[in-house]
Design a protein around this motif. Sequence first.
Motif, PDB file in Angstrom:
ATOM      1  N   MET A 242      36.769-107.701  42.065  1.00 25.84           N
ATOM      2  CA  MET A 242      36.610-107.109  40.852  1.00 25.84           C
ATOM      3  C   MET A 242      35.314-106.744  40.691  1.00 25.84           C
ATOM      4  N   SER A 243      34.982-105.457  39.463  1.00 27.22           N
ATOM      5  CA  SER A 243      34.512-104.545  39.477  1.00 27.22           C
ATOM      6  C   SER A 243      32.858-105.299  38.407  1.00 27.22           C
ATOM      7  N   HIS A 244      31.784-104.387  39.096  1.00 30.30           N
ATOM      8  CA  HIS A 244      30.930-105.070  38.372  1.00 30.30           C
ATOM      9  C   HIS A 244      30.102-103.703  38.487  1.00 30.30           C
ATOM     10  N   THR A 245      28.735-103.977  38.340  1.00 33.73           N
ATOM     11  CA  THR A 245      27.467-102.819  38.341  1.00 33.73           C
ATOM     12  C   THR A 245      26.169-103.075  38.624  1.00 33.73           C
ATOM     13  N   THR A 246      25.872-101.886  39.603  1.00 33.69           N
ATOM     14  CA  THR A 246      24.164-102.247  39.774  1.00 33.69           C
ATOM     15  C   THR A 246      23.822-101.004  39.045  1.00 33.69           C
ATOM     16  N   TYR A 247      21.905-100.836  39.149  1.00 32.24           N
ATOM     17  CA  TYR A 247      20.798-100.087  39.446  1.00 32.24           C
ATOM     18  C   TYR A 247      20.268 -99.249  40.092  1.00 32.24           C
ATOM     19  N   GLN A 248      21.255 -98.571  41.209  1.00 27.21           N
ATOM     20  CA  GLN A 248      20.530 -97.686  42.390  1.00 27.21           C
ATOM     21  C   GLN A 248      20.251 -96.516  41.593  1.00 27.21           C
ATOM     22  N   GLN A 249      18.645 -95.928  42.626  1.00 25.25           N
ATOM     23  CA  GLN A 249      18.420 -94.758  43.203  1.00 25.25           C
ATOM     24  C   GLN A 249      18.196 -93.508  41.526  1.00 25.25           C
ATOM     25  N   GLY A 250      18.166 -94.312  40.419  1.00 23.63           N
ATOM     26  CA  GLY A 250      18.373 -93.736  39.122  1.00 23.63           C
ATOM     27  C   GLY A 250      19.948 -93.591  38.468  1.00 23.63           C
ATOM     28  N   MET A 251      20.698 -94.632  39.422  1.00 22.05           N
ATOM     29  CA  MET A 251      21.748 -94.282  38.399  1.00 22.05           C
ATOM     30  C   MET A 251      22.357 -95.531  38.577  1.00 22.05           C
ATOM     31  N   ARG A 252      23.300 -95.504  37.104  1.00 23.32           N
ATOM     32  CA  ARG A 252      23.898 -96.545  36.725  1.00 23.32           C
ATOM     33  C   ARG A 252      25.454 -96.699  37.370  1.00 23.32           C
ATOM     34  N   ILE A 253      25.753 -97.012  38.469  1.00 20.84           N
ATOM     35  CA  ILE A 253      26.592 -97.048  39.818  1.00 20.84           C
ATOM     36  C   ILE A 253      27.583 -98.421  38.797  1.00 20.84           C
ATOM     37  N   ASP A 254      29.142 -98.109  38.532  1.00 15.19           N
ATOM     38  CA  ASP A 254      30.504 -99.102  38.369  1.00 15.19           C
ATOM     39  C   ASP A 254      31.058 -98.968  39.246  1.00 15.19           C
ATOM     40  N   TRP A 255      31.178-100.341  39.963  1.00  8.79           N
ATOM     41  CA  TRP A 255      31.907-100.099  41.495  1.00  8.79           C
ATOM     42  C   TRP A 255      33.876-101.281  41.075  1.00  8.79           C
ATOM     43  N   ASP A 256      34.122-100.442  41.489  1.00  7.89           N
ATOM     44  CA  ASP A 256      36.065-100.411  41.602  1.00  7.89           C
ATOM     45  C   ASP A 256      36.263-100.780  40.071  1.00  7.89           C
ATOM     46  N   VAL A 257      36.047 -99.770  39.654  1.00  8.55           N
ATOM     47  CA  VAL A 257      36.257 -99.944  38.358  1.00  8.55           C
ATOM     48  C   VAL A 257      38.227 -99.629  38.406  1.00  8.55           C
ATOM     49  N   PRO A 258      38.948-100.529  37.586  1.00  4.11           N
ATOM     50  CA  PRO A 258      39.972-100.418  37.943  1.00  4.11           C
ATOM     51  C   PRO A 258      40.872 -99.235  37.044  1.00  4.11           C
ATOM     52  N   ILE A 259      41.550 -98.103  37.353  1.00  5.59           N
ATOM     53  CA  ILE A 259      42.209 -96.862  36.379  1.00  5.59           C
ATOM     54  C   ILE A 259      43.983 -97.511  37.053  1.00  5.59           C
ATOM     55  N   THR A 260      44.103 -97.453  35.605  1.00  2.58           N
ATOM     56  CA  THR A 260      46.189 -98.487  36.102  1.00  2.58           C
ATOM     57  C   THR A 260      47.308 -96.742  35.646  1.00  2.58           C
ATOM     58  N   MET A 261      48.228 -96.891  36.725  1.00  2.00           N
ATOM     59  CA  MET A 261      48.656 -95.642  36.855  1.00  2.00           C
ATOM     60  C   MET A 261      50.312 -96.090  35.848  1.00  2.00           C
ATOM     61  N   ASP A 262      51.117 -95.200  35.874  1.00  2.00           N
ATOM     62  CA  ASP A 262      52.182 -94.973  35.061  1.00  2.00           C
ATOM     63  C   ASP A 262      52.934 -95.998  35.611  1.00  2.00           C
ATOM     64  N   ASP A 263      53.131 -96.327  36.774  1.00  2.00           N
ATOM     65  CA  ASP A 263      53.713 -97.575  37.229  1.00  2.00           C
ATOM     66  C   ASP A 263      53.391 -99.095  37.207  1.00  2.00           C
ATOM     67  N   GLY A 264      52.300 -99.126  36.735  1.00  2.00           N
ATOM     68  CA  GLY A 264      51.722-100.442  36.552  1.00  2.00           C
ATOM     69  C   GLY A 264      50.965-100.897  37.869  1.00  2.00           C
ATOM     70  N   LEU A 265      50.343-100.230  39.277  1.00  2.00           N
ATOM     71  CA  LEU A 265      49.635-100.101  40.368  1.00  2.00           C
ATOM     72  C   LEU A 265      48.215 -99.586  39.702  1.00  2.00           C
ATOM     73  N   VAL A 266      46.983-100.365  39.773  1.00  2.00           N
ATOM     74  CA  VAL A 266      45.862-100.610  39.635  1.00  2.00           C
ATOM     75  C   VAL A 266      45.269 -99.176  40.739  1.00  2.00           C
ATOM     76  N   LEU A 267      44.640 -98.346  40.603  1.00  2.00           N
ATOM     77  CA  LEU A 267      44.059 -97.917  41.591  1.00  2.00           C
ATOM     78  C   LEU A 267      42.502 -97.777  41.192  1.00  2.00           C
ATOM     79  N   ARG A 268      41.597 -98.313  42.557  1.00  2.00           N
ATOM     80  CA  ARG A 268      40.087 -98.452  42.309  1.00  2.00           C
ATOM     81  C   ARG A 268      39.510 -97.153  42.278  1.00  2.00           C
ATOM     82  N   ALA A 269      37.862 -97.367  41.385  1.00  2.00           N
ATOM     83  CA  ALA A 269      37.271 -95.844  41.225  1.00  2.00           C
ATOM     84  C   ALA A 269      35.659 -96.747  41.383  1.00  2.00           C
TER      85      ALA A 269
END
Length: 580
Positions: A1-28
Amino acid sequence: MSHTTYQQGMRIDWDVPITMDDGLVLRADVFRPQEEGKYPVLMTYGPYAKGLAFQTGYPSAWNKMVSEHPDVPHGSSNIHQNWEVVDPEKWVPEGYICIRVDSRGTGRSPGYVDHFSPRETKDYYECIEWAGQQDWSTGKVGLSGVSYFGINQWHVASLQPPHLAAMCVWEGSADWYRDMTHHGGILSTFWANWYDMQVRTVQHGLGARGGRSPTSGMLICGDEMLSDAQLAANRCDFGDEILAHPLDDKYHKERSPDWDKVTVPFLSAANWGGQGLHPRGNFEAYMRAASEHKWLEAHGLEHWTHFYTDYGRELQLQFFNCFLKGEDNGWANRKRVQLQMRHPDKFEERFAEDWPLPETDWQKLYLQPAAQILAERPPSQAAETDFDALGDGLTFVTEPLEQQTAIAGPMSARLRVSSTTEDADIFLVVRVFTPDLREVVFAGAIDPHTPVAQGWLRASHRKLDPVLSRPYRPYHTHDEVQPLEPGVPVDLDVEIWPTSIVIPKGYRLALSVRGKDYIWQASTGARLSNFKNELLGCGPFLHDDPRDRPENVFGGTTTLHLDPNNPSFLMVPVIAEGAP
């Protein structure tokens, strides 16, 4: 599951879901400033696993780069460094959001692996549009990255995503057939080996076998553990698929850009020493893309180096600041072409208005049978000279140059050949020798001993496209096979990929006409952790699959017909050194 951390002066959202038109979920993974606001986006989409650290996955390349270029690691913790994508620690403070997407079937994104396919390109389009509509986005998305992360920029730009505002394609080939899988119609074995070394090792479904990211804490290749049979069923048989398409058919065209539809502003950065993969695409893009705002840069050294050095990073930053932030920083008024001209011992910067350089003097050097020389005049008498069709061939050398000579541009050769069989593969190598006949080679994109330039052509693929061909860059259709009649000569116009070299006075220029890949020397000891073969001069870009070059078809004798009435020549792009 996605989660957020704060490192090196950045907000990092790990494993963010991006849903494609065929329903498959990519991770970013999304790296953004901690301060709330809207920022432009720099995105990459590719198969190398966003959780795999550069230092872990590609240690030999990383160690060489940081030891020779201390500006690369300086100013960063380097814990977020990944292969061929920007370091967010250097870009987020500049006011950018950096997004890394694991492509379908790789890293933490599930699905079927099918590189550069229409499905992958559509995924990239949807990722761009997703990023352009987030609350933290200005709506302007830029694409960045080296190699794979550059190749697919050309492809997705052909779909014209509305939120795509600028691209920097760093050493990214474009034409799936001509640049990547078949050089002059000859199969390159690179992709089959690359697939084994760099993609299957990070395929989604390896679970714990793929290792864990020390920065996100997540399994690099996803949480599920698939069997070897399941993994194989989830990926294309890449090498054999390429082999099954020997002509430039629908398979290749679906994986190549439509230059008329590439209209986005871009910076195309080529590597002179990338023969066998990238530079052709960078130069073709500049010449053929419909974009009104386009720039070309060419450099040397290893494939990845200048993307990370201050030289490359600052160049990219000025470009993106102009087109993603709207800064009036002088970029829009700069000359369109910036070249790091190669000398035997250094690089010298040069700017120009266009490519090929407008002041180019296209000179022909003719192949002379006597003493195998390259000369300014055709031979006075007809002659024939033979070589083993799978062998080292013949080398034609100029007399010592009377003055320093600068060369920059695409090259071509006209050869009249026959074969004892129904086909022949021609490997051309442009070379430079010192006065005492030691060859001058360069640190190439991959191989540390790269010649000046190379070109290839399968004789049965000699058919030219009359619209796209130029004297300095023949363009072959690769849409039909025209077998040779044994013993009957034919004319071949061979494309030689763009190059630059300033040749000192007293040195010699040479053309080798071979029947196999160039070899600098029989053993070098040079290797990189992500390639199978020893680097002997061509890096991993070889043409040695016997299924593509069966000996009964390609193992005869090749004859060069050197005729004063139809002379064979090398066309050389000579430029005035004092020109702007």
